[in-house]
Structures are given as structure tokens and as C-alpha cells.
Write a protein that holds these residues in place. Structure first.
Motif, PDB file in Angstrom:
ATOM      1  N   THR A  72     -30.145   4.505  10.941  1.00  0.00           N
ATOM      2  CA  THR A  72     -29.272   4.500   9.770  1.00  0.00           C
ATOM      3  C   THR A  72     -28.818   3.080   9.467  1.00  0.00           C
ATOM      4  N   ASN A  73     -28.532   2.837   8.199  1.00  0.00           N
ATOM      5  CA  ASN A  73     -27.828   1.615   7.813  1.00  0.00           C
ATOM      6  C   ASN A  73     -26.436   1.948   7.284  1.00  0.00           C
ATOM      7  N   GLY A  74     -25.985   3.192   7.569  1.00  0.00           N
ATOM      8  CA  GLY A  74     -24.638   3.601   7.208  1.00  0.00           C
ATOM      9  C   GLY A  74     -23.640   3.207   8.269  1.00  0.00           C
ATOM     10  N   SER A  75     -22.447   3.761   8.180  1.00  0.00           N
ATOM     11  CA  SER A  75     -21.339   3.400   9.079  1.00  0.00           C
ATOM     12  C   SER A  75     -20.985   4.576   9.980  1.00  0.00           C
ATOM     13  N   LEU A  76     -20.955   4.321  11.269  1.00  0.00           N
ATOM     14  CA  LEU A  76     -20.516   5.335  12.212  1.00  0.00           C
ATOM     15  C   LEU A  76     -19.030   5.609  12.018  1.00  0.00           C
ATOM     16  N   SER A  88     -13.037  14.172  13.328  1.00  0.00           N
ATOM     17  CA  SER A  88     -12.522  15.220  14.216  1.00  0.00           C
ATOM     18  C   SER A  88     -13.222  16.546  13.995  1.00  0.00           C
ATOM     19  N   GLU A  89     -13.787  16.759  12.814  1.00  0.00           N
ATOM     20  CA  GLU A  89     -14.473  18.007  12.515  1.00  0.00           C
ATOM     21  C   GLU A  89     -15.993  17.868  12.593  1.00  0.00           C
ATOM     22  N   ALA A  90     -16.471  16.737  13.077  1.00  0.00           N
ATOM     23  CA  ALA A  90     -17.907  16.542  13.250  1.00  0.00           C
ATOM     24  C   ALA A  90     -18.335  16.999  14.639  1.00  0.00           C
ATOM     25  N   SER A  91     -19.550  17.445  14.753  1.00  0.00           N
ATOM     26  CA  SER A  91     -20.097  17.819  16.054  1.00  0.00           C
ATOM     27  C   SER A  91     -20.118  16.597  16.960  1.00  0.00           C
ATOM     28  N   GLY A  92     -19.551  16.711  18.152  1.00  0.00           N
ATOM     29  CA  GLY A  92     -19.433  15.552  19.020  1.00  0.00           C
ATOM     30  C   GLY A  92     -18.389  14.561  18.573  1.00  0.00           C
ATOM     31  N   ARG A  93     -17.663  14.892  17.492  1.00  0.00           N
ATOM     32  CA  ARG A  93     -16.566  14.089  16.927  1.00  0.00           C
ATOM     33  C   ARG A  93     -17.050  12.733  16.412  1.00  0.00           C
ATOM     34  N   GLN A  94     -18.320  12.692  15.953  1.00  0.00           N
ATOM     35  CA  GLN A  94     -18.888  11.478  15.386  1.00  0.00           C
ATOM     36  C   GLN A  94     -19.825  11.867  14.247  1.00  0.00           C
ATOM     37  N   ALA A  95     -19.973  10.994  13.283  1.00  0.00           N
ATOM     38  CA  ALA A  95     -20.888  11.218  12.172  1.00  0.00           C
ATOM     39  C   ALA A  95     -21.197   9.853  11.550  1.00  0.00           C
ATOM     40  N   VAL A  96     -21.953   9.877  10.460  1.00  0.00           N
ATOM     41  CA  VAL A  96     -22.340   8.647   9.774  1.00  0.00           C
ATOM     42  C   VAL A  96     -21.983   8.775   8.297  1.00  0.00           C
ATOM     43  N   THR A  97     -21.267   7.795   7.776  1.00  0.00           N
ATOM     44  CA  THR A  97     -20.906   7.781   6.363  1.00  0.00           C
ATOM     45  C   THR A  97     -21.820   6.829   5.596  1.00  0.00           C
ATOM     46  N   LEU A  98     -22.367   7.332   4.506  1.00  0.00           N
ATOM     47  CA  LEU A  98     -23.185   6.550   3.579  1.00  0.00           C
ATOM     48  C   LEU A  98     -22.365   6.355   2.318  1.00  0.00           C
ATOM     49  N   ASP A  99     -22.092   5.112   1.945  1.00  0.00           N
ATOM     50  CA  ASP A  99     -21.226   4.879   0.790  1.00  0.00           C
ATOM     51  C   ASP A  99     -21.781   3.836  -0.171  1.00  0.00           C
ATOM     52  N   ALA A 100     -23.085   3.655  -0.146  1.00  0.00           N
ATOM     53  CA  ALA A 100     -23.708   2.722  -1.086  1.00  0.00           C
ATOM     54  C   ALA A 100     -25.134   3.183  -1.367  1.00  0.00           C
ATOM     55  N   THR A 101     -25.604   2.889  -2.554  1.00  0.00           N
ATOM     56  CA  THR A 101     -26.983   3.215  -2.915  1.00  0.00           C
ATOM     57  C   THR A 101     -27.947   2.556  -1.926  1.00  0.00           C
ATOM     58  N   GLU A 103     -28.278   3.519   1.224  1.00  0.00           N
ATOM     59  CA  GLU A 103     -27.935   3.838   2.600  1.00  0.00           C
ATOM     60  C   GLU A 103     -28.530   5.191   2.979  1.00  0.00           C
ATOM     61  N   TYR A 104     -28.853   5.348   4.257  1.00  0.00           N
ATOM     62  CA  TYR A 104     -29.609   6.522   4.677  1.00  0.00           C
ATOM     63  C   TYR A 104     -29.316   6.866   6.131  1.00  0.00           C
ATOM     64  N   VAL A 105     -29.691   8.076   6.485  1.00  0.00           N
ATOM     65  CA  VAL A 105     -29.857   8.498   7.871  1.00  0.00           C
ATOM     66  C   VAL A 105     -31.274   9.014   7.993  1.00  0.00           C
ATOM     67  N   GLU A 106     -32.008   8.542   8.990  1.00  0.00           N
ATOM     68  CA  GLU A 106     -33.412   8.921   9.142  1.00  0.00           C
ATOM     69  C   GLU A 106     -33.644   9.547  10.509  1.00  0.00           C
ATOM     70  N   PHE A 107     -34.149  10.775  10.496  1.00  0.00           N
ATOM     71  CA  PHE A 107     -34.438  11.521  11.705  1.00  0.00           C
ATOM     72  C   PHE A 107     -35.947  11.499  11.974  1.00  0.00           C
ATOM     73  N   GLN A 195     -31.133   9.987   1.871  1.00  0.00           N
ATOM     74  CA  GLN A 195     -30.801   8.669   1.329  1.00  0.00           C
ATOM     75  C   GLN A 195     -29.987   8.810   0.053  1.00  0.00           C
ATOM     76  N   VAL A 196     -29.038   7.890  -0.117  1.00  0.00           N
ATOM     77  CA  VAL A 196     -28.203   7.857  -1.313  1.00  0.00           C
ATOM     78  C   VAL A 196     -28.959   7.145  -2.430  1.00  0.00           C
ATOM     79  N   THR A 197     -29.075   7.805  -3.563  1.00  0.00           N
ATOM     80  CA  THR A 197     -29.685   7.166  -4.732  1.00  0.00           C
ATOM     81  C   THR A 197     -28.652   6.767  -5.774  1.00  0.00           C
ATOM     82  N   SER A 198     -27.441   7.336  -5.666  1.00  0.00           N
ATOM     83  CA  SER A 198     -26.385   6.993  -6.605  1.00  0.00           C
ATOM     84  C   SER A 198     -25.048   7.404  -6.012  1.00  0.00           C
ATOM     85  N   THR A 199     -24.023   6.612  -6.274  1.00  0.00           N
ATOM     86  CA  THR A 199     -22.663   6.987  -5.888  1.00  0.00           C
ATOM     87  C   THR A 199     -21.832   7.390  -7.101  1.00  0.00           C
ATOM     88  N   ALA A 200     -22.495   7.646  -8.218  1.00  0.00           N
ATOM     89  CA  ALA A 200     -21.771   8.012  -9.436  1.00  0.00           C
ATOM     90  C   ALA A 200     -21.088   9.367  -9.291  1.00  0.00           C
TER      91      ALA A 200
END
Length: 785
Positions: A72-76, A88-101, A103-107, A195-200
Motif C-alpha cells: 500500500t501507499n496509504g496510511s496505517l 478500534s473497530e478494525a480487525s486486529g485494531r489496524q487498517a489502512v486509510t487511502l485519502d488521495a487519488t 492510493e491503493y491497497v494491493e493483495f 485503488q482510489v480514482t477520485s476523492t470527490a
């Protein structure tokens, strides 16, 4: 109706997680094995997974991957267990936030798959009605499809039973899930990217996890079955209301002794389909979907119900191989808008997907011999399952439950006894309120071979109690007979209670209505891992007849035992390690709690116990020091128990201090991973500073500074200097004061380049702001490259 909350809401304080847990079961029947994951690109803290534990929990058809271990190039965000925080409501209490065009998480697939379900969160909109957006699903570097996502089924506010008003306090229930098929089978090793294509449409997208599976072909119509489409005219496109036509098919199936088949399609159902002495089956839960809600009477919605007990109840019903995916966006306890309900004796629910209803199954007895098996219950506004009011000889087994709004699996013997019910081989994750699994009263109850994880608030992992209305010995509904809880695994369970201002234990007992005194309660061959507060807890009246045998406690945020009520308990082969408090027992009832010790105990007993009158902050460590017994890791690529490379945001979740803050805008907001929260200093009082402790000296080369991305935050320039220290005493200049412009057109972010000189403490000093007379910062991100 769903039982009320224990009380009004109060919050505790968070402490960050640190070390991984190497989980080897010492003398227990099974051991937790951390699910395989790629290197932690987001610098996540390794945390044990509740999915795929050998011999325990549901056998699921999917392979789960956590976003925090994906590329990922997002933020933990996280780890954090504080109620009201996004991680606190994420599995394992961690997740990734994508806040820009872009940004992605790749599995990377670990097995062939043709479908995925992913869990995510979008911000609410200002009206509290939710927003709709989409994410680009990319396979092997190419766009496959746009996947719709929404926040209309998440975000609740205020006190029980909650509302959809963002102006109220305490937002929670942040996450939702969606599913999609790829159109073909992808081979193991294929890279699947969100992947985020727009934050509109949405300023951010938080990804928690993805479940990948190989969905089989649709199941064909059984010979001689009635077809709701070809024989009765139901609309498989979902364009028109099919309630009456499916009901006619069900009635005909009963009268003719034939099965009723739901072919592939999505069917609008706006009220209950009432079933009795009939089999209703579909082409599979990925293919045959019942959905819908009455357009004007919001108390009516899709559901498959037996007749109520007062109407004689239903019997000999089979429901299988379809999905009930509702449209419930609020919690109204009197509304019968559950996926499955009523009374069904001698009946089976098999391979049914239940989502976006109030409860998965709220069964009102008296009724007997009812089974739910091989099913999925997701994203409910209240309970996953509740056996209520005289349910006997009934079971939930091999069922996966996640993101319920109240107890995950519950039995509530209100006024009429629940007898000989079982919850076995289930996986129950992230009840947003209350317990993973609970029995309120009941006789001869079995809760065994389950996995419970990630309790959020006002509950524990496993609860046995004389609690809630109608639970008492006078009516024969109190806890009685033999209760068996064997071979269960509890991970990160228990959490803070709103009203009590202290933690609820992973396994807890309550004699609120009357003491538990006419039962034998056997807790055996189980693991209690990384409990958020205490591992074992008694409160609200005496609990007697407790027997703990062959129990591993590894990691507890406060105590091994938290004794707030009298009782009797025996302990044999109970071994506790990594207990946060030096005295592992808190007991202010003295000899009122009587312990009988057998052999093989260690780590949990102290005489005298602690009785401080002050509840300590929990230490959340995702397991603390690795508990030995496992083989030495070979050299080579890191596995999930190895510390991840520090390639992500080093400041995320770290301790932070400030010179001042205005109102509720404390400095913790600048390292919480949420760009919509922010620190603001006292106004008209420059200079002001924020200092973050990275935990050890780091060669920081780049800072990313953020303000909330909303356009309401107009362009402003802040004058900021950066200093650093290795000891929090002597600070040196890392970047001379300069003006940094934050503009909505560029996401309200600014980048500061540094030389990479190692520092443990980073300090940002603000001396001017053209947009407001204070220092302001929503996120301080620190990177080594």
C-alpha cells in the motif's frame, strides 16, 4: 426486542500496542497460528488472526488478508482500542486509510479465487444519511471494474439505541462490507488492488481486510421443485416487488409437499416471507439474493420468518443456499426487520448469508430443535443471533459472524427457560457493542470450540450471567444445570464499559438479577489471548460453581483476575503470562471470593491481591512478550511473527505532547491516522509546538503535514520549524522555520524534507498561521524515505 445496554457511555484512555504474539499453546488442545501475510508494507504491528485457527471456529470458504500487511501507499491507522476511534473497530485494531487519488491497497492471492468481500469505512455525510462512492478494482495492473461502496449502513451516534445524527456524541459502527465477483478465476499469485480514482464522492476510504474465495457454480433447481420465477412470476431483476409471488410459491410448496427454488437473481421483498413445513432453497448465497424494504412503512422489510409461537409456530422448515441482504440503516428495537425470525421447531438454516438487517436471526420461542449452520452473518445493527424466550435443544454451528451492532451470538431466557442449547465451532468477530458470545440465564448450555475476537465496548468475549429482564430462578430461567465452555480461543476480547469506567474481562460472570448458585460452570482447554483488560472477571452479585481447567492466559491489559463480586472457583492448570499489572489479581471482596487451587497453576495468583480503588490504564500489547514453545524462525523472508520493516508512517499512534490545545482538539488527533480530526493550539498565543516520541532513534527523511481535506479549510500558510532530539532534553534544528502552504486543491498537505539525522523526538514549532491565530495540524506523518 434486543436487550438494553448496561448503562450510559463513558470512555477510557488508550495505550498503543507494541509487540507481536508468538502463540504456541502450552498444554491446550489447539494453538493459534498466525495466518500467512506478505511483509507489512504499512508497518503494521503483527497481531493474531481469528480466522483459520485449526480445530476451532468456523471452517470458512475464504482466505483472509489484512490490509495492514498488504502492499500500500496509504496510511496505517492503529493499533488502537479506544471506543470511537476508527482503528478500534478494525480487525486486529489496524487498517489502512487511502485519502488521495492513486492510493491503493494491493493483495496477492494465496489461492485461486473468483470473488472477494472487503471490509471498509467511508466518512459519514453531514446529514447522517451516508455517502456513496466507488473504488477501482484492479487485477494484474489493469482495471477490472468499479466497485460501489457506501457509508449508509454505518455511522451511529448518541446513546442507546443510537441515532443517525452526526451532531450527537460518540460516533461508532464505522465499517461495512461489500462483495464482488471477478468474472473468472484468478490464479494464486495474482495481485488484486483496491485503488482510489477520485476523492470527490468521499475524502477517504479505509480498508480493513479482504476475503478471497472460489465460489462454486450456481446450484440448479432440484427435480420436482417449484420455481419462484418460472412458476410464480417473481422478478429476478429486482425491478418490482416479488413478496406476494414468493409467498405464493412457499404456500404452494407446503400444500404440495414440494421444495421451492429461488433461481439466480436479486428479488425485491418488502415484508416477511412466512414459512412452515417447507424447504426454500436457492442457487447459492452469491447468486440468489432476497433484498428490499417497504417504501413507506419502514417497520416492514425483507425477512424469512416462521409463524410466531402465539400463532402456533412453524416446524419442519429448511432454508438454504441463498442470501438475505437487507436495507436497514437504523436501530429500532420493536421493528421485526431481521433476516430470520419467528418460531421454527425441527428446522434448519444452512448456508444462508445474512447482511444489513437488524439481527441475523432473532428467534422468539417457545421452540425446539432449531439449527443454524454453515452461514455468514455480517453488518447487523443489533445481534447476530438471539435465542430468546424458551428456545431449547437448538444450535448455531460453523457460522461466521462479523460486525454486529450488539451481541454476536446470544441466548436470552426471558421468562421461559432456554435449555440444552449449543454454540459450537463459530467465529465471532467485532461485535460493536456487548459480547462476542453470551448466555443470559439458561440450563445445560454448551459454548465450545469457538473463536471470539476484538470486542469493542460494553462487553467481553464470553459472558455467562443472570442478567437482563426475566432471568431468575423463580421462573426457572436463571443459570442452572451444567454450563460447558470448552476449547474456545479468545483474542483481544473484553473492553471498556461506558458506565463503569473500567474494563470488562475477556470471560466474565454476573449475578446482577440474583447470584449464580445452582449451576456448575466448566471453563476448560481454552486460550485467553491479549485481553484488552482483565482475562477473568466477576461483577454484580455472586458467581459460584466456577471451574477453570487447562487455561492459557497470554497477555492481559490489566489483571489476570478482576474480582468485584463474591463467588467460588477452582483453578487447575491455569497458566498466565504477560499480565500488565505486577499484582495479577484485583480483589476488593476479600474472602468473599474463595479459590480452590489444584495443580499446574502459575502467573495469576497473589496473596494479598491488589485493592487500590483506582483502575489502571490498560497496556495493550497485541500479546506482549512472545510466549515460547514454538520453533525458531528460519532465516529468509519475514513471516507475520517477525517485526515488520519500518517503511510506513513512524509517527502513527505514537505518544505525543503539546504546549496547549483548544477545546477538544488535542495533539493525539495529529497522530491518529484520521485526517478529519486535528490538533489546534490555544489561540493568539504563538509560539506553540507538538512533540512526538518515535520510540527509538529513527533516520527521518520526510515529513508529511496535513490539515483536514474538506474544502471548508481554506488555503492558509503556517510558519513551522522542525527540531529533533534523542533524549527529549537537548534539541537541534532539523529544518529552519519556513512558510508551508496548505491548499484544498492539493489535499491540504505539505511536505518537509529532512537530512535523515537520527532522532527519537520530533518537535514542530508553529509561529504563524494566515488562516487562524493558532497552530493547526490534522496529521504528522514521518518517513525514513
Amino acid at each position: 426486542m434486543t436487550p438494553p445496554l448496561p448503562g450510559p457511555r463513558l470512555l477510557g484512555r488508550p495505550l498503543s500496542a507494541s509487540l507481536a504474539l508468538a502463540l504456541a499453546a502450552a498444554g491446550t488442545a489447539a494453538a493459534v497460528v498466525l495466518a500467512g501475510a506478505p511483509p507489512a508494507q504499512a508497518a503494521a504491528v503483527p497481531a493474531p488472526s481469528p480466522v483459520g485457527i485449526s480445530g476451532r471456529g468456523a471452517t470458512v470458504p475464504f482466505k483472509e488478508q489484512e490490509a495492514e500487511y498488504a502492499a500500500t501507499n496509504g496510511s496505517l491507522i492503529g493499533p488502537d482500542r479506544l471506543y470511537g476511534s476508527l482503528p478500534s473497530e478494525a480487525s486486529g485494531r489496524q487498517a489502512v486509510t487511502l485519502d488521495a487519488t492513486g492510493e491503493y491497497v494491493e493483495f496477492t492471492l494465496t489461492a485461486p479465487a473468483n470473488a472477494m468481500t472487503f471490509r471498509y469505512s467511508l466518512p459519514d455525510d453531514a446529514a447522517g444519511t451516508g455517502r456513496d462512492a466507488s473504488l477501482d478494482l484492479r487485477v494484474g495492473g489493469s482495471s477490472l471494474k468499479s466497485v460501489p461502496v457506501t457509508s449508509k449502513y454505518s455511522w451511529y451516534y448518541g446513546g442507546y439505541p443510537f441515532n443517525n445524527n452526526p451532531g450527537d456524541t460518540d460516533p461508532h459502527h464505522f465499517y461495512d462490507e461489500t462483495r464482488t465477483m471477478f468474472g473468472s478465476t484468478l490464479a494464486a499469485g495474482t495481485k488484486v488492488r483496491l485503488q482510489v480514482t477520485s476523492t470527490a464522492a468521499s475524502p477517504s476510504f479505509t480498508i480493513d481486510l479482504a476475503d478471497f474465495e472460489q465460489v462454486g457454480a450456481p446450484v440448479g433447481k432440484p427435480s420436482g421443485a417449484l420455481d419462484v420465477v418460472s412458476d410464480f412470476g417473481a422478478d429476478p431483476t429486482g425491478g418490482t416487488d416479488s413478496t406476494a409471488k414468493i409467498q405464493a410459491a412457499v404456500d404452494a410448496g407446503r400444500s404440495q409437499g414440494k421444495e421451492v427454488y429461488i433461481p439466480r437473481g436479486t428479488f425485491q421483498v418488502r415484508d416477511h416471507i412466512v414459512v412452515d413445513k417447507v424447504t426454500l432453497r436457492g442457487a447459492g448465497p452469491w447468486y440468489s439474493v432476497l433484498t428490499g424494504r417497504h417504501p413507506t412503512d419502514r417497520s416492514k422489510a425483507v425477512g424469512v420468518y416462521g409463524k410466531y409461537a402465539a400463532q402456533g409456530g412453524s416446524s419442519n422448515v429448511t432454508l438454504r443456499d441463498f442470501a438475505i441482504i437487507g436495507d436497514i440503516r437504523e436501530r429500532v428495537d420493536n421493528d421485526q426487520v431481521n433476516a430470520i425470525g419467528g418460531a421454527m421447531s425441527d428446522s434448519v438454516v444452512d448456508n444462508v448469508w445474512m447482511q444489513h438487517t437488524k439481527c441475523g436471526a432473532w428467534m422468539d420461542g417457545p421452540m425446539n430443535n432449531f439449527t443454524i449452520r454453515n452461514s455468514r452473518i455480517l453488518d447487523q445493527t443489533a445481534d447476530g443471533v438471539n435465542f430468546h424466550y424458551g428456545v431449547t435443544n437448538s444450535t448455531v454451528t460453523n457460522t461466521f459472524v462479523r460486525n454486529t451492532g450488539d451481541d454476536g451470538l446470544a441466548m436470552w431466557a426471558e421468562n421461559v427457560p432456554n435449555v440444552k442449547n449449543t454454540f459450537t465451532f463459530n467465529t465471532v468477530i467485532l461485535p460493536i457493542l456487548a459480547n462476542n458470545i453470551v448466555t443470559y440465564g439458561g440450563k445445560d448450555i454448551t459454548i465450545s470450540d469457538n473463536v471470539m475476537s476484538d470486542t469493542v465496548t460494553n462487553g467481553g468475549g464470553l459472558h455467562i450471567a443472570n442478567r437482563y429482564p426475566g432471568v431468575n430462578s423463580g421462573q426457572g430461567t436463571a443459570v442452572s444445570g451444567t454450563h460447558t465452555a470448552a476449547r474456545n480461543t479468545l483474542i483481544r476480547t473484553g473492553n471498556n464499559d461506558f458506565n463503569w469506567r473500567f474494563g470488562v474481562g475477556a470471560i466474565w460472570f454476573s449475578g446482577l438479577n440474583e447470584p449464580i448458585s445452582n449451576a456448575t460452570i466448566n471453563i476448560t482447554d481454552s486460550e485467553i489471548l491479549d485481553s484488552s483488560y482483565a482475562a477473568i472477571h466477576l461483577i454484580e452479585g455472586a458467581s459460584n460453581g466456577l471451574h477453570f481447567d487447562n487455561i492459557k492466559i497470554d497477555g492481559a491489559g490489566t489483571y489476570a483476575l478482576q474480582i468485584q463480586a463474591p463467588g467460588t472457583a477452582s483453578f487447575d492448570k491455569v497458566v498466565a503470562t504477560n499480565i500488565a499489572q505486577s499484582n495479577p489479581v484485583h480483589n476488593c471482596v476479600g474472602s468473599g471470593f474463595r479459590i480452590t487451587q489444584g495443580t499446574g497453576n502459575s502467573g495469576w495468583y497473589a496473596n494479598p491481591p491488589a485493592c487500590t480503588g483506582v483502575w489502571p490504564d490498560p497496556v495493550w500489547t497485541n500479546g506482549g512478550v512472545p510466549g515460547g514453545g514454538g520453533p525458531t524462525d528460519p532465516t529468509g523472508p519475514p513471516d507475520p511473527t517477525d517485526p515488520p520493516e519500518e517503511t510506513g508512517n513512524l509517527a502513527q499512534g505514537r505518544p505525543v505532547t503539546e504546549t496547549s490545545h483548544a477545546d477538544v482538539y488535542g495533539a493525539g488527533n495529529a497522530v491518529d491516522g484520521n485526517a478529519d480530526s486535528y490538533w489546534e493550539s490555544r489561540n493568539n498565543a504563538f509560539p506553540q509546538s507538538v512533540t512526538v516520541d518515535l520510540g527509538a532513534a529513527k533516520a527521518v527523511e520526510r515529513l508529511v503535514l496535513k490539515l483536514p481535506p474538506a474544502a471548508a479549510w481554506a488555503t492558509r500558510t503556517q510558519t513551522i520549524g522542525v527540531t529533533g532530539s534523542t533524549d527529549n532534553s537537548a534539541y537541534s534544528t532539523l529544518k529552519a522555520p519556513a512558510g508551508y502552504t496548505f491548499s484544498p486543491s492539493t489535499g491540504n498537505t505539505a511536505t518537509v524534507t529532512l537530512t535523515g539525522a537520527p532522532v527519537r523526538y520530533l518537535r514542530l514549532t508553529f509561529t504563524a498561521n494566515t488562516g487562524w491565530p493558532a497552530g493547526q495540524l490534522s496529521e504528522l506523518e514521518a518517513y525514513t524515505h
